[in-house]
Write an enzyme that holds these catalytic residues in place. Structure first.
Site, PDB file in Angstrom:
ATOM      1  N   ARG A  70      49.102  44.342  48.656  1.00 20.57           N
ATOM      2  CA  ARG A  70      49.540  43.015  48.121  1.00 20.57           C
ATOM      3  C   ARG A  70      50.932  43.229  46.876  1.00 20.57           C
ATOM      4  O   ARG A  70      50.896  44.054  46.739  1.00 20.57           O
ATOM      5  CB  ARG A  70      47.841  42.691  47.285  1.00 20.57           C
ATOM      6  CG  ARG A  70      47.778  44.152  46.456  1.00 20.57           C
ATOM      7  CD  ARG A  70      46.258  43.083  45.871  1.00 20.57           C
ATOM      8  NE  ARG A  70      45.929  44.387  45.116  1.00 20.57           N
ATOM      9  CZ  ARG A  70      46.203  45.192  43.854  1.00 20.57           C
ATOM     10  NH1 ARG A  70      47.099  44.737  43.716  1.00 20.57           N
ATOM     11  NH2 ARG A  70      45.650  46.375  43.474  1.00 20.57           N
ATOM     12  N   GLY A  71      51.101  41.988  46.440  1.00 21.63           N
ATOM     13  CA  GLY A  71      51.791  42.646  45.343  1.00 21.63           C
ATOM     14  C   GLY A  71      51.237  42.629  43.774  1.00 21.63           C
ATOM     15  O   GLY A  71      49.996  43.440  44.224  1.00 21.63           O
ATOM     16  N   HIS A  77      38.019  47.533  41.197  1.00 21.23           N
ATOM     17  CA  HIS A  77      37.149  46.413  41.490  1.00 21.23           C
ATOM     18  C   HIS A  77      35.568  46.965  41.889  1.00 21.23           C
ATOM     19  O   HIS A  77      35.324  48.816  41.801  1.00 21.23           O
ATOM     20  CB  HIS A  77      36.685  46.431  43.505  1.00 21.23           C
ATOM     21  CG  HIS A  77      38.777  45.308  43.301  1.00 21.23           C
ATOM     22  ND1 HIS A  77      39.001  44.144  42.544  1.00 21.23           N
ATOM     23  CD2 HIS A  77      39.585  45.239  43.807  1.00 21.23           C
ATOM     24  CE1 HIS A  77      39.945  43.773  42.570  1.00 21.23           C
ATOM     25  NE2 HIS A  77      40.653  44.601  43.727  1.00 21.23           N
ATOM     26  N   ILE A 182      44.569  38.338  39.943  1.00 21.41           N
ATOM     27  CA  ILE A 182      45.101  37.139  41.024  1.00 21.41           C
ATOM     28  C   ILE A 182      46.257  38.508  41.822  1.00 21.41           C
ATOM     29  O   ILE A 182      47.212  38.925  40.600  1.00 21.41           O
ATOM     30  CB  ILE A 182      46.036  36.688  40.993  1.00 21.41           C
ATOM     31  CG1 ILE A 182      44.505  35.318  40.226  1.00 21.41           C
ATOM     32  CG2 ILE A 182      45.825  35.354  42.119  1.00 21.41           C
ATOM     33  CD1 ILE A 182      44.189  34.260  39.857  1.00 21.41           C
ATOM     34  N   GLY A 194      43.896  37.959  46.730  1.00 18.85           N
ATOM     35  CA  GLY A 194      43.040  37.270  46.132  1.00 18.85           C
ATOM     36  C   GLY A 194      43.177  37.183  44.813  1.00 18.85           C
ATOM     37  O   GLY A 194      43.484  37.462  43.781  1.00 18.85           O
ATOM     38  N   CYS A 212      46.553  46.463  35.868  1.00 15.14           N
ATOM     39  CA  CYS A 212      47.834  45.419  36.057  1.00 15.14           C
ATOM     40  C   CYS A 212      49.100  45.886  35.550  1.00 15.14           C
ATOM     41  O   CYS A 212      50.044  45.641  35.251  1.00 15.14           O
ATOM     42  CB  CYS A 212      47.766  43.917  35.725  1.00 15.14           C
ATOM     43  SG  CYS A 212      46.218  43.812  36.654  1.00 15.14           S
TER      44      CYS A 212
END
Length: 257
Positions: A70-71, A77, A182, A194, A212
């Protein structure tokens, strides 16, 4: 939009199994064998790193990290976090930003229903609780804002400078704090990956990484902001409602070229 609840609590789905299921549903959606589908679940504790993650943002103690396609950058999580993987066919050329904005909108509406005001932050994806103006925030480590090392040192590492800089303490510092992350990928015109909404997780799990890749803000949860207990079971029907409303009623347009 079809919603599939894969597992929560004792039935939380490990990341690799969920990733495999994403790929299976993605292939079926590309072939028009299934409708647009959103997988909803909870993961056991895991760190995942998007393609732009720097080595300096990974756990210092060598905690394993799963590298994904993903980006975005690195995140965590785990229990208390509601994860959603909308697998949706979009018109080509795909407008990735518009898809991200729709996910943000559904989460903003969800938070509002619980009495938490959230918003977007320019240049930073996800859903945020805004902090106080910089001049009104408490001093860090006894230093005035003029000497806050994060304002002058791009390589400042909060993990080496005490709990007052920890991402999980951003609310105490009254800084901007991310409530939902996201990160997506689009392959063959169909979305994958997602969002992750922090409902009531142990946010200290974010303190091992630079979440992030952001060093001057932190993380929060619905429980933190409300000051009371709230569960994924409370949030699940609300987020489904707003995702359905936003994603099904959106006018999907190709990206302008």
């Amino acid at each position: 939009m079809r919603f599939v609840q894969l597992g929560f609590g004792a039935d939380a789905v490990d990341y690799e199994s969920a990733w495999q299921e994403q790929r299976r549903v993605h292939a079926a959606r590309f072939a028009d064998e299934v409708p647009d589908t959103c997988l909803l679940l909870e993961h056991p504790p895991v760190y995942t790193a998007g393609r732009r993650t720097d080595d300096s943002e990974r756990p210092l103690d060598g905690t394993p990290v799963i590298d994904v396609d993903r980006g975005g950058k690195i995140t965590w999580h785990g229990p208390g976090q509601l994860v959603g993987y909308p697998i949706q066919k979009l018109p080509r050329p795909v407008d990735v930003v518009a898809h991200v904005r729709r996910l943000e909108e559904a989460i903003i509406r969800t938070c509002a229903e619980f009495g938490v005001e959230t918003t977007r932050v320019e240049g930073r994806s996800g859903v945020w609780v805004l902090g106080d103006p910089v001049a009104d925030r408490p001093q860090l480590g006894g230093l005035s804002l003029d000497f806050d090392p994060r304002t002058a040192d791009e390589e400042f590492d909060p993990r080496l400078n005490g709990p007052e800089y920890a991402p999980s303490n951003a609310g105490q510092r009254r800084e901007d704090r991310k409530l939902a992350a996201i990160g997506i990928r689009v392959a063959k015109g169909v979305t994958m990956h997602g969002f992750a909404i922090n409902v009531n997780p142990d946010n200290t799990s974010f303190d091992k990484i630079v979440p992030c890749g952001i060093r001057d803000a932190g993380v929060t949860s619905l429980a933190n902001e409300l000051g009371r207990e709230i569960t994924i079971a409370d949030v699940l029907p609300v987020v489904e409602k707003h995702l359905r409303d936003v994603l099904e009623n959106a006018v999907l347009l190709p990206r302008a070229v």
